[in-house]
Design a protein around this motif. Structure first.
Motif, short mmCIF file in Angstrom:
data_model
loop_
_atom_site.label_atom_id
_atom_site.label_comp_id
_atom_site.label_asym_id
_atom_site.label_seq_id
_atom_site.Cartn_x
_atom_site.Cartn_y
_atom_site.Cartn_z
N ARG A 192 0.84 -1.20 0.00
CA ARG A 192 0.00 0.00 0.00
C ARG A 192 0.87 1.25 0.00
O ARG A 192 1.94 1.26 0.61
CB ARG A 192 -0.93 0.00 1.22
CG ARG A 192 -2.15 -0.89 1.05
CD ARG A 192 -2.90 -1.07 2.35
NE ARG A 192 -2.25 -2.05 3.21
CZ ARG A 192 -2.64 -2.31 4.46
NH1 ARG A 192 -3.64 -1.63 5.00
NH2 ARG A 192 -2.01 -3.21 5.17
N ILE A 193 0.39 2.26 -0.68
CA ILE A 193 1.10 3.54 -0.79
C ILE A 193 0.35 4.58 0.03
O ILE A 193 -0.88 4.72 -0.09
CB ILE A 193 1.23 3.98 -2.26
CG1 ILE A 193 2.08 2.96 -3.04
CG2 ILE A 193 1.86 5.36 -2.36
CD1 ILE A 193 2.18 3.25 -4.52
N TRP A 194 1.10 5.34 0.84
CA TRP A 194 0.54 6.31 1.77
C TRP A 194 1.11 7.69 1.49
O TRP A 194 2.29 7.83 1.14
CB TRP A 194 0.85 5.92 3.21
CG TRP A 194 0.54 4.50 3.54
CD1 TRP A 194 1.32 3.41 3.31
CD2 TRP A 194 -0.66 4.00 4.16
NE1 TRP A 194 0.70 2.26 3.75
CE2 TRP A 194 -0.51 2.59 4.27
CE3 TRP A 194 -1.82 4.60 4.63
CZ2 TRP A 194 -1.49 1.79 4.83
CZ3 TRP A 194 -2.80 3.79 5.20
CH2 TRP A 194 -2.64 2.41 5.29
N ASP A 195 0.30 8.72 1.67
CA ASP A 195 0.76 10.09 1.52
C ASP A 195 1.68 10.44 2.68
O ASP A 195 1.34 10.25 3.85
CB ASP A 195 -0.44 11.04 1.47
CG ASP A 195 -0.01 12.48 1.20
OD1 ASP A 195 0.28 13.19 2.18
OD2 ASP A 195 0.02 12.87 0.03
N LEU A 196 2.87 10.94 2.36
CA LEU A 196 3.86 11.21 3.40
C LEU A 196 3.47 12.40 4.27
O LEU A 196 3.82 12.46 5.45
CB LEU A 196 5.22 11.47 2.75
CG LEU A 196 6.46 11.36 3.64
CD1 LEU A 196 6.57 9.99 4.28
CD2 LEU A 196 7.71 11.66 2.83
N GLN A 197 2.75 13.36 3.72
CA GLN A 197 2.38 14.56 4.47
C GLN A 197 1.19 14.33 5.39
O GLN A 197 1.17 14.78 6.53
CB GLN A 197 2.08 15.72 3.50
CG GLN A 197 3.24 16.07 2.59
CD GLN A 197 4.50 16.44 3.36
OE1 GLN A 197 4.43 17.18 4.35
NE2 GLN A 197 5.64 15.95 2.91
N SER A 198 0.17 13.62 4.89
CA SER A 198 -1.06 13.45 5.66
C SER A 198 -1.18 12.09 6.33
O SER A 198 -1.96 11.93 7.27
CB SER A 198 -2.27 13.66 4.75
OG SER A 198 -2.34 12.62 3.77
N GLY A 199 -0.45 11.10 5.82
CA GLY A 199 -0.59 9.75 6.34
C GLY A 199 -1.79 9.00 5.80
O GLY A 199 -2.08 7.89 6.25
N GLN A 200 -2.49 9.56 4.81
CA GLN A 200 -3.67 8.93 4.26
C GLN A 200 -3.31 7.90 3.19
O GLN A 200 -2.32 8.06 2.47
CB GLN A 200 -4.60 9.98 3.64
CG GLN A 200 -5.15 10.99 4.65
CD GLN A 200 -5.97 10.32 5.73
OE1 GLN A 200 -6.90 9.56 5.45
NE2 GLN A 200 -5.62 10.59 6.98
N LEU A 201 -4.12 6.86 3.09
CA LEU A 201 -3.92 5.83 2.08
C LEU A 201 -4.18 6.41 0.69
O LEU A 201 -5.21 7.03 0.45
CB LEU A 201 -4.86 4.65 2.33
CG LEU A 201 -4.81 3.50 1.31
CD1 LEU A 201 -3.45 2.81 1.33
CD2 LEU A 201 -5.94 2.49 1.59
N MET A 202 -3.25 6.17 -0.23
CA MET A 202 -3.38 6.66 -1.60
C MET A 202 -3.80 5.54 -2.56
O MET A 202 -4.73 5.70 -3.34
CB MET A 202 -2.06 7.28 -2.08
CG MET A 202 -1.64 8.50 -1.29
SD MET A 202 0.01 9.08 -1.76
CE MET A 202 -0.27 9.56 -3.47
#
Length: 292
Positions: free
Chosen positions: A153-163
């Protein structure tokens, strides 16, 4: 499980709770057996570490992350997880850690104080591997695939949300043990289901562009790419290292480093002239400059 890195003419390798630095011989004759530096700080085994320009960042079985200064004996530790820190990566002053406690965490790197916690990712599975995108926009987690059906899974580094989730229909237990970015859009992964996969994030998140199967049905513990056409992988039985050419469907060459006692290849690194592999109780070197 030992881990190693090669940085210039120095090889760093874990031994229990220590990270040892060995000078590589200038004549290509191997490494000096006596380490010229030993980095301490963990109370239990070091699981993985990465090297920056100034520090070694390590995660251990004690749930801590340690920041070791490369140029002195200074070391700082802070509690990062409730259980083992199985994996770490660091780029641009950001640390990402993954743990047996089924979380990944994002930290702001500081060489003088404890890491500053930014996000906690609920991965729902043991996190075996992490890698930060070179653009510092996102990071990928490789998990055990026991409680969640998407091990990549890939996650947004700034928000921590799942991309995004990569791939579909993974079998239970198809955990991802190693991941690495070749470029911001090309990602390699390997693990328990015996496949190396190459993902092109520009084309599809559902299907990898190429995959190579370990011919003896062995789990793959580690991979490294030269950023071009060559990939090296470490298998779970008899210390088998395989070299792969992306332009070919089959393995290019293989080497068995442990016989008769079987050991996985837990970590490997290669250059144009040598390959170094860490097994359960030994460190091996392959010299590509010697003709057979």
């Amino acid at each position: 499980m030992p881990w190693l890195q090669v940085d210039g003419d120095v090889l760093y390798c874990t031994q229990a709770e220590e990270i040892r630095a060995h000078q590589l011989r200038a004549d290509g004759g191997g490494l000096h057996k006596r380490p010229f530096a030993v980095f301490l700080g963990h109370q239990e085994d070091v699981c993985r570490f990465v090297i920056t320009d100034s520090h070694i960042i390590s995660g251990g079985g004690d749930g801590k992350i340690a920041l070791h200064n490369l140029h002195s004996t200074a070391s700082i530790q802070f509690t990062a997880h409730e259980q083992d820190v199985n994996c770490v990566d660091c780029h641009g002053g950001i640390i990402v850690s993954g743990s047996r406690d089924r979380t990944a965490r994002v930290w702001s790197l500081s060489s003088t104080t404890d890491g500053r916690w930014l996000h906690t990712i609920q991965a729902e599975d043991r996190v075996w591997s992490v890698a930060i995108n070179p653009l510092l926009s996102s990071f990928v987690t490789g998990t055990a695939c026991c409680h969640h059906t998407s091990p990549l899974r890939i996650w947004d580094l700034q928000s921590g949300q799942l991309m995004n989730c990569l791939g579909t229909e993974f079998k239970r237990g198809a955990g991802v043990l190693d991941v690495c970015y070749e470029t911001p859009t090309i990602l390699l992964s390997c693990g328990y289901d015996t496949y190396i996969r190459c993902w092109d994030l520009r084309t599809s998140f559902r299907r990898c562009v190429t995959e190579w199967e370990e011919p003896h049905d062995s789990a793959l513990y580690c991979i490294q790419s030269d950023g071009n056409n060559m990939i090296a992988s470490g298998s779970s039985y008899y210390g088998v290292v395989r070299l792969w050419d992306k332009r070919m469907n089959q393995c290019l060459q293989s080497f068995s480093l442990s016989s008769p006692t079987s050991s996985p290849v837990y970590s490997l690194r290669f250059t144009t002239s040598h390959l170094y592999a860490a097994l359960a109780t030994s460190l091996h070197r392959l010299d590509f400059t010697v003709s057979s």
